[in-house]
Design an enzyme around this catalytic site. Structure first.
Site, PDB file in Angstrom:
ATOM      1  N   SER A   1       0.837  -1.196   0.000  1.00  0.00           N
ATOM      2  CA  SER A   1       0.000   0.000   0.000  1.00  0.00           C
ATOM      3  C   SER A   1       0.879   1.257   0.000  1.00  0.00           C
ATOM      4  CB  SER A   1      -0.959  -0.036   1.193  1.00  0.00           C
ATOM      5  OG  SER A   1      -1.987   0.923   1.065  1.00  0.00           O
TER       6      SER A   1
ATOM      7  N   ASP B   1      -5.985  -3.390  -2.308  1.00  0.00           N
ATOM      8  CA  ASP B   1      -4.860  -3.182  -1.393  1.00  0.00           C
ATOM      9  C   ASP B   1      -4.236  -4.489  -0.895  1.00  0.00           C
ATOM     10  OD1 ASP B   1      -3.282  -2.394   0.898  1.00  0.00           O
ATOM     11  OD2 ASP B   1      -4.413  -0.525   0.910  1.00  0.00           O
TER      12      ASP B   1
END
Length: 309
Positions: free
Chosen positions: A43, A173
């Site tokens: 991320s 993510d």
């Protein structure tokens, strides 16, 4: 010796590891990425890892967060309110534009360091890991645009929309399974690259840590109404503990250094842009404390040059 850097996810809290690394580079007088054989990031940590791999100094990464963070995590309040009822909290466009301004049309194969960047395939439920071509088996990812890799690993559900690849694969993510990528990075080093376990030194940078606070959940059999707002914190904490524990078990406890300072509950949020100065200061102070140990364990001499397979 083989050195690994693993950087956690955490949205705007990525200012902490960016500031930490910028302070280290200032003391070192050189780019910190040159001292690592493998960098893994999830991320916001994936964005940092990509930038470091492409040769950007950590100070530039920090400036990226300071300049672009407020735009990425902002927008019309009324629109954000409506998005709580079915749409992601933020538009992807400001993030995409900010990434494009930094990375341009560069590809993953342009990285000067081996990279491992996780995401998750929503179509199959399988993990989806982008990797530089650091092994003959890794044939395709090197062609991927860095902007797309960054968007995929940072597409946090409820915050940003799902990212679709050029082929149409829906990705979200990497923090869904590897918000702390330390264990994944060690498995890559030993299982795919064949590096001896006793040759590894691993530095994990988190985005600050908050103790689990489940209140009455420790004592009473409460249901979704109570746990719904708390369960994410629980599984994120558990995943991080498991990831570092896996790395320590495989590489040896003494080989893994994890830095993620404890902060009070609610002190920093994924989108708390007002706390950017505080996160920067925290990164600087933690780096100053860690520098003597970092120099001895990771910064003695540059890593061998990386050449794509």
């Amino acid at each position: 010796m083989r050195r690994i850097l693993a950087i956690d996810g955490g949205g705007i809290k990525g200012v902490f590891p960016a500031s930490f690394l910028a302070t280290v580079e200032d003391a070192l007088g050189d780019r910190v990425a040159k001292y690592f054989d493998l960098i893994a990031g999830t991320s916001t940590g994936g964005i940092i890892a990509l930038a470091l791999g492409l040769g950007l100094p950590a100070s530039d990464v920090l400036k990226f967060y300071e300049r672009s963070g407020p735009e990425i995590f902002s927008g019309n309040r009324f629109v954000r309110f409506l998005r709580h009822f079915g749409l992601s909290k933020y538009s992807q466009r400001p993030l995409r534009d900010a990434l494009a301004a930094v990375f341009g049309d560069q590809r993953l194969r342009d990285s000067k360091t081996r990279l491992v960047i996780p995401s998750l395939n929503l179509e199959t439920g399988e993990v989806y890991v982008y990797k530089t071509p650091h092994h003959p088996r890794l044939e395709r990812d090197g062609k991927e645009r860095v902007v797309d890799v960054a968007l995929a690993t940072s597409a946090a559900p409820t915050y940003f929309p799902t990212h679709r690849t050029a082929a149409g694969t829906p990705l979200i993510d990497g923090g869904m399974w590897a918000n702390n990528p330390t264990g994944m990075a060690v498995v890559e080093a030993i299982g795919l690259l064949g590096w001896p376990r006793d040759s590894l030194r691993v530095l994990n940078l988190g985005c600050t840590t908050t103790a689990i606070d489940v209140g009455w959940g420790r004592r009473y059999p409460l249901g979704f109404g109570y746990w719904g707002l708390r369960i994410v914190d629980v599984f994120m904490t558990a995943q991080s503990s498991a990831s570092v524990g896996t790395a320590q078990l495989i590489a040896g406890r003494e080989a893994v250094m994890s830095i993620s300072p404890n902060v009070g509950k609610g002190r920093f949020a994924i989108d708390s842009i007002r706390e950017i100065p505080s996160l920067r200061g925290l990164g600087d102070s933690e780096a100053r404390k860690a520098l003597p140990n970092l120099r001895q364990a990771f910064l003695t001499d540059p890593a061998d040059p990386f050449h794509a397979a």
